[in-house]
Each structure stands twice: as C-alpha cells, then as structure tokens.
Design a protein around this motif. Structure first.
Motif, PDB file in Angstrom:
ATOM      1  N   ILE A 278     -34.511 -13.292  17.390  1.00  0.00           N
ATOM      2  CA  ILE A 278     -33.730 -14.511  17.190  1.00  0.00           C
ATOM      3  C   ILE A 278     -32.270 -14.174  16.877  1.00  0.00           C
ATOM      4  CG2 ILE A 278     -33.424 -16.547  15.729  1.00  0.00           C
ATOM      5  CD1 ILE A 278     -36.486 -16.718  15.578  1.00  0.00           C
ATOM      6  N   GLY A 279     -32.034 -13.121  16.099  1.00  0.00           N
ATOM      7  CA  GLY A 279     -30.664 -12.701  15.829  1.00  0.00           C
ATOM      8  C   GLY A 279     -29.899 -12.400  17.111  1.00  0.00           C
ATOM      9  N   ASN A 280     -30.533 -11.712  18.046  1.00  0.00           N
ATOM     10  CA  ASN A 280     -29.882 -11.395  19.312  1.00  0.00           C
ATOM     11  C   ASN A 280     -29.775 -12.624  20.227  1.00  0.00           C
ATOM     12  OD1 ASN A 280     -29.275  -8.750  18.691  1.00  0.00           O
ATOM     13  ND2 ASN A 280     -31.099  -7.916  19.670  1.00  0.00           N
ATOM     14  N   ILE A 281     -30.762 -13.507  20.177  1.00  0.00           N
ATOM     15  CA  ILE A 281     -30.697 -14.733  20.977  1.00  0.00           C
ATOM     16  C   ILE A 281     -29.526 -15.605  20.510  1.00  0.00           C
ATOM     17  CG2 ILE A 281     -31.875 -16.917  21.482  1.00  0.00           C
ATOM     18  CD1 ILE A 281     -34.536 -15.267  21.431  1.00  0.00           C
ATOM     19  N   ILE A 282     -29.323 -15.687  19.211  1.00  0.00           N
ATOM     20  CA  ILE A 282     -28.198 -16.462  18.678  1.00  0.00           C
ATOM     21  C   ILE A 282     -26.883 -15.945  19.271  1.00  0.00           C
ATOM     22  CG2 ILE A 282     -26.835 -16.923  16.595  1.00  0.00           C
ATOM     23  CD1 ILE A 282     -29.550 -17.025  15.070  1.00  0.00           C
ATOM     24  N   ASP A 283     -26.701 -14.634  19.276  1.00  0.00           N
ATOM     25  CA  ASP A 283     -25.483 -14.043  19.862  1.00  0.00           C
ATOM     26  C   ASP A 283     -25.338 -14.426  21.324  1.00  0.00           C
ATOM     27  OD1 ASP A 283     -25.306 -12.755  17.444  1.00  0.00           O
ATOM     28  OD2 ASP A 283     -25.429 -10.733  18.262  1.00  0.00           O
ATOM     29  N   ARG A 284     -26.427 -14.280  22.064  1.00  0.00           N
ATOM     30  CA  ARG A 284     -26.381 -14.540  23.503  1.00  0.00           C
ATOM     31  C   ARG A 284     -26.012 -15.997  23.783  1.00  0.00           C
ATOM     32  NH1 ARG A 284     -27.836 -11.096  26.684  1.00  0.00           N
ATOM     33  NH2 ARG A 284     -29.369 -10.098  25.350  1.00  0.00           N
ATOM     34  N   VAL A 285     -26.575 -16.914  23.015  1.00  0.00           N
ATOM     35  CA  VAL A 285     -26.289 -18.331  23.221  1.00  0.00           C
ATOM     36  C   VAL A 285     -24.839 -18.653  22.837  1.00  0.00           C
ATOM     37  CG1 VAL A 285     -26.841 -20.666  22.382  1.00  0.00           C
ATOM     38  CG2 VAL A 285     -28.684 -19.083  23.014  1.00  0.00           C
ATOM     39  N   ILE A 286     -24.381 -18.161  21.702  1.00  0.00           N
ATOM     40  CA  ILE A 286     -23.037 -18.493  21.220  1.00  0.00           C
ATOM     41  C   ILE A 286     -21.944 -17.739  21.972  1.00  0.00           C
ATOM     42  CG2 ILE A 286     -21.484 -18.368  19.225  1.00  0.00           C
ATOM     43  CD1 ILE A 286     -23.926 -18.914  17.456  1.00  0.00           C
ATOM     44  N   TYR A 287     -22.133 -16.435  22.190  1.00  0.00           N
ATOM     45  CA  TYR A 287     -21.061 -15.593  22.720  1.00  0.00           C
ATOM     46  C   TYR A 287     -21.267 -15.139  24.162  1.00  0.00           C
ATOM     47  CZ  TYR A 287     -20.090 -15.249  17.740  1.00  0.00           C
ATOM     48  OH  TYR A 287     -19.841 -15.534  16.425  1.00  0.00           O
ATOM     49  N   GLY A 288     -22.452 -15.317  24.699  1.00  0.00           N
ATOM     50  CA  GLY A 288     -22.722 -14.839  26.049  1.00  0.00           C
ATOM     51  C   GLY A 288     -23.168 -13.386  26.101  1.00  0.00           C
ATOM     52  N   GLY A 289     -23.223 -12.734  24.961  1.00  0.00           N
ATOM     53  CA  GLY A 289     -23.670 -11.347  24.871  1.00  0.00           C
ATOM     54  C   GLY A 289     -23.997 -11.010  23.431  1.00  0.00           C
ATOM     55  N   VAL A 290     -24.690  -9.923  23.239  1.00  0.00           N
ATOM     56  CA  VAL A 290     -25.128  -9.503  21.913  1.00  0.00           C
ATOM     57  C   VAL A 290     -24.078  -8.576  21.300  1.00  0.00           C
ATOM     58  CG1 VAL A 290     -26.928  -8.242  20.643  1.00  0.00           C
ATOM     59  CG2 VAL A 290     -27.547  -9.743  22.551  1.00  0.00           C
ATOM     60  N   ILE A 291     -23.796  -8.789  20.039  1.00  0.00           N
ATOM     61  CA  ILE A 291     -22.834  -7.967  19.309  1.00  0.00           C
ATOM     62  C   ILE A 291     -23.525  -6.696  18.844  1.00  0.00           C
ATOM     63  CG2 ILE A 291     -21.344  -7.851  17.276  1.00  0.00           C
ATOM     64  CD1 ILE A 291     -21.385 -11.012  17.397  1.00  0.00           C
ATOM     65  N   ASP A 292     -23.102  -5.553  19.378  1.00  0.00           N
ATOM     66  CA  ASP A 292     -23.606  -4.252  18.948  1.00  0.00           C
ATOM     67  C   ASP A 292     -22.467  -3.517  18.264  1.00  0.00           C
ATOM     68  OD1 ASP A 292     -26.192  -4.592  19.949  1.00  0.00           O
ATOM     69  OD2 ASP A 292     -25.681  -3.738  21.892  1.00  0.00           O
ATOM     70  N   PHE A 293     -22.793  -2.726  17.226  1.00  0.00           N
ATOM     71  CA  PHE A 293     -21.706  -2.085  16.485  1.00  0.00           C
ATOM     72  C   PHE A 293     -22.059  -0.757  15.823  1.00  0.00           C
ATOM     73  CE2 PHE A 293     -23.902  -4.906  13.615  1.00  0.00           C
ATOM     74  CZ  PHE A 293     -23.999  -4.197  12.433  1.00  0.00           C
ATOM     75  N   ILE A 294     -23.303  -0.362  15.762  1.00  0.00           N
ATOM     76  CA  ILE A 294     -23.694   0.880  15.096  1.00  0.00           C
ATOM     77  C   ILE A 294     -23.731   1.988  16.141  1.00  0.00           C
ATOM     78  CG2 ILE A 294     -25.474   2.051  13.742  1.00  0.00           C
ATOM     79  CD1 ILE A 294     -26.391  -0.809  12.846  1.00  0.00           C
ATOM     80  N   SER A 295     -22.919   3.025  15.933  1.00  0.00           N
ATOM     81  CA  SER A 295     -22.802   4.104  16.911  1.00  0.00           C
ATOM     82  C   SER A 295     -23.044   5.454  16.242  1.00  0.00           C
ATOM     83  CB  SER A 295     -21.405   4.081  17.541  1.00  0.00           C
ATOM     84  OG  SER A 295     -21.231   5.174  18.401  1.00  0.00           O
ATOM     85  N   PHE A 296     -24.209   6.047  16.506  1.00  0.00           N
ATOM     86  CA  PHE A 296     -24.503   7.396  16.025  1.00  0.00           C
ATOM     87  C   PHE A 296     -24.051   8.398  17.075  1.00  0.00           C
ATOM     88  CE2 PHE A 296     -27.573   5.312  13.181  1.00  0.00           C
ATOM     89  CZ  PHE A 296     -27.276   5.976  12.012  1.00  0.00           C
ATOM     90  N   HIS A 297     -23.564   9.542  16.607  1.00  0.00           N
ATOM     91  CA  HIS A 297     -23.096  10.562  17.540  1.00  0.00           C
ATOM     92  C   HIS A 297     -23.148  11.933  16.880  1.00  0.00           C
ATOM     93  CE1 HIS A 297     -19.293  10.806  15.301  1.00  0.00           C
ATOM     94  NE2 HIS A 297     -19.432   9.491  15.172  1.00  0.00           N
ATOM     95  N   TYR A 298     -23.129  12.945  17.738  1.00  0.00           N
ATOM     96  CA  TYR A 298     -23.003  14.322  17.284  1.00  0.00           C
ATOM     97  C   TYR A 298     -22.085  15.016  18.273  1.00  0.00           C
ATOM     98  CZ  TYR A 298     -23.989  19.105  15.998  1.00  0.00           C
ATOM     99  OH  TYR A 298     -23.847  20.415  15.601  1.00  0.00           O
ATOM    100  N   GLU A 299     -20.945  15.471  17.778  1.00  0.00           N
ATOM    101  CA  GLU A 299     -19.907  16.061  18.611  1.00  0.00           C
ATOM    102  C   GLU A 299     -19.582  15.115  19.762  1.00  0.00           C
ATOM    103  OE1 GLU A 299     -20.991  20.115  19.454  1.00  0.00           O
ATOM    104  OE2 GLU A 299     -20.832  20.671  17.341  1.00  0.00           O
ATOM    105  N   ASN A 300     -19.831  15.508  21.008  1.00  0.00           N
ATOM    106  CA  ASN A 300     -19.505  14.642  22.149  1.00  0.00           C
ATOM    107  C   ASN A 300     -20.703  13.861  22.674  1.00  0.00           C
ATOM    108  OD1 ASN A 300     -16.785  15.269  22.192  1.00  0.00           O
ATOM    109  ND2 ASN A 300     -17.128  17.098  23.452  1.00  0.00           N
ATOM    110  N   TYR A 301     -21.835  13.907  21.971  1.00  0.00           N
ATOM    111  CA  TYR A 301     -23.019  13.166  22.397  1.00  0.00           C
ATOM    112  C   TYR A 301     -23.099  11.875  21.588  1.00  0.00           C
ATOM    113  CZ  TYR A 301     -27.805  11.695  23.088  1.00  0.00           C
ATOM    114  OH  TYR A 301     -28.903  10.954  23.379  1.00  0.00           O
TER     115      TYR A 301
END
Length: 168
Positions: free
Chosen positions: A111-134
């Motif tokens: 439902i959290g992602n559906i709310i984004d899709r309905v209101i904004y047309g896409g889902v808000i993603d923001f958490i980015s894990f990485h190691y060096e260049n991966y």
C-alpha cells in the motif's frame, strides 16, 4: 461482506490492520522527508556503505516493467490493489502470529508503494547500499517491509507451521 466485517472485529485481525496502518505511515513519513530534503541530483552519505538518493521507480520491483505512462500507472496500481486485497483476506484468515505479521508487512509495503504510484506516477526509492563501485538497487522502507514479510511467511510455514497460534 458481513462475514468479512465480522472477521475484522476480531482482535487479531484488528491488530493486523493496525500494524498495516503503522507500517504505511512510517513508509510515507520517510518518503515525504526524502522529498523535502533531497533533490534528484543529491547523494547524501549516511555511512561508508549507505547513501540516501532520490530515485523515481515507475516499474515494479527493481525497476522491472517500466511503465511511466498513464495506462501503465493505472494497470500497476489496480493490479497492486487486487493483490493487496487477496493478501488482506489471507491476513484475516491467518491462524499464526508470525504468518499474520508476514502478511501485515507485505500489505503495509504494497500500500505504501501504491500510494506513491497513484500520487506521483512512480515509487519513491532512496536507500542505496554500495561497496566501492558496486551499487545495489535503490529501495525504500516499503520494499523492506515486503521482503521481510515474504521471509517471515516462509520461515513460519517451514519451521513453525502453526506452532504460534493466537491461542498460544
């Protein structure tokens, strides 16, 4: 419909709905905070392996089936709602605490992602894990809830299988 209403009046189902609501609220609060604090060109380093970035996902999991048009937006939203309704029925019928929690996590995330899709047309993603260049896929709390929900249901079905009923 009256049978469904009577099921919702029972304690465990009510608790399940409350958990779903709290998960949705937490997901939406974090996404609104990201929208207010981060632009699409920002990358905020939180830890050496964790950044916050603003990415718009117009597809489904991990950007698959990109559907940035209105028809795709409607189809994915309706499909998400239908699946969520099915999961809601499963949550209400669940006899085990862990099984119910798993469904709550999936429903709250969906439902959290559906709310984004309905209101904004896409889902808000923001958490980015990485190691060096991966870099791993960018995701949000709703995605975490969904993944944890699936794992919880699988663990319950394979290892607990009914040993955590509400009566226990």
């Amino acid at each position: 419909m009256t049978a469904f209403n009577s099921l919702l009046k029972q304690g465990p189902a009510r608790q399940g709905l409350l958990i779903c609501f709290l998960l949705i609220c937490l997901d939406q609060i974090t996404k609104q905070t990201v929208l207010m604090q981060i632009s699409e060109i920002d990358r905020i380093a939180v830890l050496p392996i964790l950044d916050f970035v603003l990415i718009w996902n117009t597809g489904i999991s991990y950007g698959l089936f990109d559907s940035s048009g209105m028809a795709g937006r409607i189809i994915l939203s309706v499909l998400g709602l239908l699946i969520t309704l099915f999961l809601l029925v499963q949550m209400v019928r669940a006899t085990g605490k862990w099984e119910r929690l798993g469904y709550c996590l999936i429903i709250g995330g969906a439902i959290g992602n559906i709310i984004d899709r309905v209101i904004y047309g896409g889902v808000i993603d923001f958490i980015s894990f990485h190691y060096e260049n991966y870099y791993w896929y960018v995701f949000n709390l709703a995605d975490v809830w969904i993944s944890l929900g699936v794992v919880t249901i699988l663990l319950d079905s394979f290892f607990l299988s009914g040993k955590t009923t509400d009566e226990a």
